[in-house]
Design a protein around this motif. Structure first.
Motif, short mmCIF file in Angstrom:
data_model
loop_
_atom_site.label_atom_id
_atom_site.label_comp_id
_atom_site.label_asym_id
_atom_site.label_seq_id
_atom_site.Cartn_x
_atom_site.Cartn_y
_atom_site.Cartn_z
N ILE A 94 0.81 -1.27 0.01
CA ILE A 94 0.01 -0.12 0.09
C ILE A 94 1.07 1.18 -0.04
CG2 ILE A 94 -1.60 1.20 1.36
CD1 ILE A 94 -2.55 -1.25 2.68
N LYS A 128 -2.49 -0.47 -4.00
CA LYS A 128 -3.46 0.37 -3.19
C LYS A 128 -3.05 1.59 -2.81
CE LYS A 128 -6.23 -3.32 -2.75
NZ LYS A 128 -7.74 -3.67 -3.05
N ILE A 130 -3.81 5.06 -0.71
CA ILE A 130 -4.66 6.00 0.40
C ILE A 130 -4.14 7.23 0.49
CG2 ILE A 130 -5.23 5.93 2.77
CD1 ILE A 130 -5.35 2.83 2.65
N LEU A 174 -8.07 1.82 8.79
CA LEU A 174 -8.19 1.83 7.16
C LEU A 174 -6.93 1.07 6.68
CD1 LEU A 174 -9.27 2.73 4.55
CD2 LEU A 174 -8.00 5.03 4.90
N LYS A 177 -7.50 -2.76 7.39
CA LYS A 177 -8.63 -3.31 6.17
C LYS A 177 -8.25 -3.47 4.86
CE LYS A 177 -13.09 -1.92 4.43
NZ LYS A 177 -13.54 -0.83 3.81
N THR A 178 -7.41 -2.32 4.45
CA THR A 178 -6.78 -2.51 2.95
C THR A 178 -5.77 -3.90 3.02
OG1 THR A 178 -7.20 -0.26 3.00
CG2 THR A 178 -5.78 -1.21 1.27
N GLU A 181 -7.42 -6.96 2.78
CA GLU A 181 -8.20 -7.17 1.51
C GLU A 181 -7.12 -7.85 0.43
OE1 GLU A 181 -9.59 -3.50 0.15
OE2 GLU A 181 -11.28 -3.37 1.55
N GLU A 182 -5.80 -7.66 0.52
CA GLU A 182 -5.08 -8.20 -0.24
C GLU A 182 -4.68 -9.49 -0.10
OE1 GLU A 182 -1.70 -6.24 -1.44
OE2 GLU A 182 -3.13 -4.90 -2.17
#
Length: 183
Positions: A94, A128, A130, A174, A177-178, A181-182
């Motif tokens: 990320i 990803k 952010i 956040l 959570k991200t 998801e990976e």
């Protein structure tokens, strides 16, 4: 025997990489949410090498975050610290774009940073993203709404202040959570 030369290149491996212009608040954020103690000062390129920190999350979970030297326009061509630090971003899952609340144009700053990553390696745009608006303790609700309108709609964003610990728990949530998801 065979004689030869080998060049080895070390790349930092972290779950989250902090990306932003110099003095955006990346090192302050790292020192606030981890036990890392990077050098923090009010001048450009205080951070000269990547700094790693472990973020302690709920239920004894943790993830690694890397503070990278500031990006400037032209970094992909070697300006500033150029390739010396862009290579470290390649290994992060990320990318957390840290943009200060007092930036003249938040959207333009994000676009410059994104464009430098694209010039360096177009595959970076598949990571990803952010956006964290740092130093947001300086903002009232009206200014936050105005900044929110400027930001890309499809990229999650959050307002934080490392100075007063504003939005940091939400940021950790956040990021976790991200990252989840990976998997």
């Amino acid at each position: 025997g065979v004689e030869g030369y080998k060049f080895l290149e070390l790349k930092v491996l972290a779950d989250v990489g902090l990306v932003g212009f110099p003095n955006a608040g990346k090192s302050t954020l790292l020192s606030t949410i981890t036990a890392a103690r990077p050098k923090i000062a009010d001048y450009a390129f205080t951070t000269l090498t990547p700094q790693l920190g472990m973020v302690e999350y709920r239920d004894h979970k943790s993830f690694c975050i890397a503070d990278l030297p500031g990006i400037i326009e032209g970094a992909a061509e070697g300006k500033g610290l150029g390739h010396r630090f862009l290579r470290h971003i390649e290994r992060n899952s990320i990318l957390l774009f840290v943009i200060p609340a007092d930036s003249k144009d938040h959207k333009e700053e994000f676009n410059i940073l994104r464009n430098e990553l694209k010039k360096y390696n177009p595959e970076m745009l598949h990571k990803k993203f952010i956006i964290a608006i740092s130093k947001s303790d300086m903002l009232d609700d009206e200014l936050k709404k105005a900044i929110k309108k400027e930001l890309p709609k499809k990229i999650p964003h959050i307002f934080i202040s490392s100075l007063v610990n504003q939005g940091l728990i939400e940021l950790k949530d956040l990021l976790w959570k991200t990252l989840s998801e990976e998997e």
